[in-house]
Design an enzyme around this catalytic site. Structure first.
Site, PDB file in Angstrom:
ATOM      1  N   TYR A  29      -3.182  -0.829  10.358  1.00 35.47           N
ATOM      2  CA  TYR A  29      -3.104  -1.149   8.931  1.00 35.47           C
ATOM      3  C   TYR A  29      -1.766  -0.710   8.344  1.00 35.47           C
ATOM      4  O   TYR A  29      -1.078  -1.483   7.661  1.00 35.47           O
ATOM      5  CB  TYR A  29      -4.258  -0.465   8.199  1.00 35.47           C
ATOM      6  CG  TYR A  29      -4.255  -0.650   6.703  1.00 35.47           C
ATOM      7  CD1 TYR A  29      -4.750  -1.810   6.128  1.00 35.47           C
ATOM      8  CD2 TYR A  29      -3.759   0.343   5.855  1.00 35.47           C
ATOM      9  CE1 TYR A  29      -4.760  -1.984   4.748  1.00 35.47           C
ATOM     10  CE2 TYR A  29      -3.763   0.184   4.479  1.00 35.47           C
ATOM     11  CZ  TYR A  29      -4.263  -0.982   3.927  1.00 35.47           C
ATOM     12  OH  TYR A  29      -4.259  -1.142   2.569  1.00 35.47           O
TER      13      TYR A  29
ATOM     14  N   SER B  70       0.843  -1.200   0.000  1.00 37.73           N
ATOM     15  CA  SER B  70       0.000   0.000   0.000  1.00 37.73           C
ATOM     16  C   SER B  70       0.870   1.239   0.000  1.00 37.73           C
ATOM     17  O   SER B  70       2.029   1.207   0.451  1.00 37.73           O
ATOM     18  CB  SER B  70      -0.893   0.005   1.251  1.00 37.73           C
ATOM     19  OG  SER B  70      -1.560   1.239   1.397  1.00 37.73           O
TER      20      SER B  70
END
Length: 679
Positions: free
Chosen positions: A569, A556
């Site tokens: 996350y 990400s």
């Protein structure tokens, strides 16, 4: 233009015959019909023949798969036939007999259909018929089975001369409904389409009954002690352990996809005393050994042999197999023969476990296995009433290295970039994972759709085309046992795994003080621990296969960019990003490349966003959830929304062949987020 009634009846007959494996094997045999139709130039009726073209399959034959020829021209070729030594030239002559435009290329069996004086002809490869055709006293058995209603035609390689032979036999035997072709199959004929089909089925079913009623109880001999089939679960466990090692052997010349078959017929054959002798004799019907090679590689150990010893012994046998295949080529090759295509086996037999078959894709591998199963049934029938006596080795070589077969291979379309690659994609039941699975299949790969949601995974596998292209495996990536089982399933489905995409994930979007230990552990268990478990099992299998491989992490932008309210996350994504670097350094010596893709703002189609994270992120930014994709796009340099297909494109760029010297790389797919620039 409306399809001629004779051609329509031919297609219907072909579909009925081709739908039953007792009648013919996949893509084996052909059927034809003759009739009058107007010449498009003169308007006068001419006699035509519709016949299945080269490379088609009776069960799925379409009008486009028919070759249409003028009978007057085809039969006139008898006057210019140069003889058996030059009969290959006649195939090119068929093109000058074609009627109209379009249609399929005429096959080598076209002469058989055109020269036989009957309105309808079926040429099939039923196991029962080939059993008689490959028996030591096949001519006598044919007479015993059929009397004078079915004639015998001695072995001859398919071609123009065989067509002349069958035509002469029919003329000399007006009472006959068809013939058995030595070492090959059967041909039947009739005045109507219905009569021809009935005659073909009569030959097949009569042969089946004859073999059953006159055959001995144990045609393969008594069981060998210790060679019986392992119990189901143990058998498949053993097969999964052997599969990547066997795939390594079968892929020494070029990568191959595998198929596994542990059907009762295979296991019984390998448990009997005569199986080594029969396996060494090889297959006989041309359709069989073109796909299975002249003989299989057979492990000469019981299924309880120690696994590492079995793997070692397979390596020794493979070396001997390659040497013998090269010698076989040298014995029969002539100056004009095509070059040797490779010396690896297409069929590997493991007593007590089953059969592994290999090909350029899953369908080819599966069909090769089906053909060897046909060969086992042929051996069973021949041994039941006589002795199995396949055509001699020199004739097999003439078929295998036939220039016409070589020309057919040259006409095949260029392989797709990921052909022969087997991919396992986690979290492939939705969103980015689903898009990646679709792209990989489109580029030629076989895909294992791994997802926690079994129903979603199964739906995606079905979208991708079913088991010849994709299989679904339910897996919780936090479970070591389930990850191991997923790779075993991949080994049994396709022979192994070459390309892994670590995509499974969730996102818990909370500020630091609201993030619980459970939130932290769950986030890390799925993405950090899960990626580690998947990559470890992938590396184990890839090293066994000795084919290199690719591991791709879908990380990400958050792996390098500090955003608000996202501690669990983002920290996990940073963990995954560093796994890429660590594994690239460790696995490079094995030809395994490890790279990452850093997406951002993939809202549309995303399972994570749909699961509540979208609402959380929208609340963080003070916007409506429906505006989230547009919001992410506005803050990028390109002002474009990122879709799952864009991430899939990056995965393909990393694995599709051009970046062969790239490992340890992270590719941003975020439409340009300056704060996430890699530096």
């Amino acid at each position: 233009m409306a399809l001629h009634p004779r051609a329509r009846a031919l297609l219907d007959r072909s579909h009925r015959l081709g739908s039953d494996p007792r009648n013919t094997n996949y893509a084996g045999g052909n059927a034809s019909a003759k009739g009058a139709a107007p010449d498009p130039v003169t308007g006068h009726d001419v006699e035509l023949m519709w016949v299945k073209g080269s490379g088609g399959d009776l069960g799925t034959l379409t009008a486009e798969g028919l070759a249409v020829l003028r009978l007057d021209r085809l039969r006139a070729l008898r006057d210019v036939y140069p003889g058996v030594e030059r009969e290959d030239e006649m195939v090119a002559a068929f093109d000058h007999c074609l009627h109209g435009r379009g249609g399929a290329a005429p096959s080598i069996d076209t002469a058989m259909h055109g020269l036989v004086d009957a309105p309808h002809v079926d040429h099939l490869h039923p196991d029962s018929g080939i059993a008689l055709a490959c028996a030591a006293d096949g001519q006598k058995l044919t007479a015993d089975c059929f009397g004078d209603t079915v004639a015998w035609v001695p072995w001859r390689r398919p071609g123009f001369q065989l067509g002349l032979d069958i035509a002469a036999v029919k003329e000399a035997n007006p009472q006959a409904i068809g013939c058995v072709l030595g070492g090959h199959g059967i041909t039947a004929w009739g005045e109507t389409s219905e009569e021809c089909e009935a005659n073909a089925l009569r030959i097949i079913r009569t042969a089946e009954t004859f073999l059953t009623e006159h055959g001995k109880a144990e045609p393969f001999g008594p069981p060998i002690e210790g060679y019986g089939a392992l119990p189901g679960a143990e058998r498949r466990e053993r097969a999964a352990a052997l599969a990547p090692h066997i795939r390594a052997l079968a892929s020494q010349d070029r990568p191959q996809v595998g198929h596994f078959d542990d059907s009762p017929a295979v296991l019984d054959f390998l448990a009997r005393t005569e199986h080594p002798r029969l396996a060494a004799l090889g297959t006989s019907c041309p359709d069989h050994f073109l796909r299975t090679k002249v003989r299989p590689l057979l492990l000469d150990l019981p299924p309880t042999a120690e696994l590492t010893y079995a793997i070692e012994r397979l390596g020794e046998l493979h070396t001997a197999y390659r040497e013998e295949y090269a010698a076989y080529y040298a014995r029969h090759a002539e100056p004009g023969s095509p070059p040797m295509r490779g010396a690896d086996p297409a069929i590997v037999l493991i007593p007590g476990v089953g059969m592994f078959s290999f090909g350029k894709d899953k369908q080819t591998a599966r069909v090769a296995g089906e053909f060897y199963l046909n060969a086992i049934q042929v051996m069973r029938g021949a041994e039941a009433v006589s002795a199995y006596a396949p055509i001699e080795e020199a004739e097999k070589f003439r078929i295998e290295y036939w220039e016409l077969e070589e020309a057919k291979l040259r006409r095949m379309p260029k392989a797709k970039p990921l052909a022969t690659r087997v991919a396992l994609v986690t979290g492939a039941g939705s969103g980015i994972g689903r898009a990646i699975a679709h792209r990989l299949v489109a580029e030629g790969a076989c895909v294992v759709v791994a997802d926690l949601d079994a129903a979603s995974g199964a739906a995606v596998a079905e979208e991708l085309g079913g088991p010849d292209r994709a299989v679904a495996v339910p897996v919780d990536v936090t479970s070591e046992a389930q990850v191991v089982d997923a790779f075993k399933a991949a080994a049994l489905a396709f022979g192994g795994v070459d390309l892994v995409v670590n995509n499974a994930g969730i996102s818990i979007s909370k500020p630091l003080l609201e993030t619980t230990v459970r939130d932290w552990d769950l986030q890390h268990d799925i993405m950090a621990r899960g990626s580690f478990l998947v990559s470890r099992e992938a590396a184990r299998m890839m090293r066994a296969q000795k084919l290199g491989g690719d591991i791709v992490y879908i990380t990400s932008k958050n792996a390098v960019f500090a955003g608000p309210n996202n501690i669990a996350y983002s920290a996990t994504k940073a963990d995954q990003a560093h796994q890429v670097r660590l594994l690239a350094a460790e696995l490079g010596e094995h030809g395994i490349r490890v790279n990452g893709v850093n997406p951002d703002g993939v809202v549309r189609g995303s399972g994570i966003f749909a699961g509540g994270w979208g609402a959380q992120r929208a609340a963080t930014y003070g916007i409506e959830e429906a505006q989230l994709g547009e919001f992410y796009a506005r803050r990028t340099l390109l002002k474009r929304e990122v879709l799952p297909e864009h991430v899939a494109g990056a995965v393909f760029a990393l694995t599709g062949g051009d970046l062969t010297h790239t490992t340890g790389l992270h590719i941003p797919v975020d439409a340009g987020v300056p704060g996430a620039f890699l530096r």
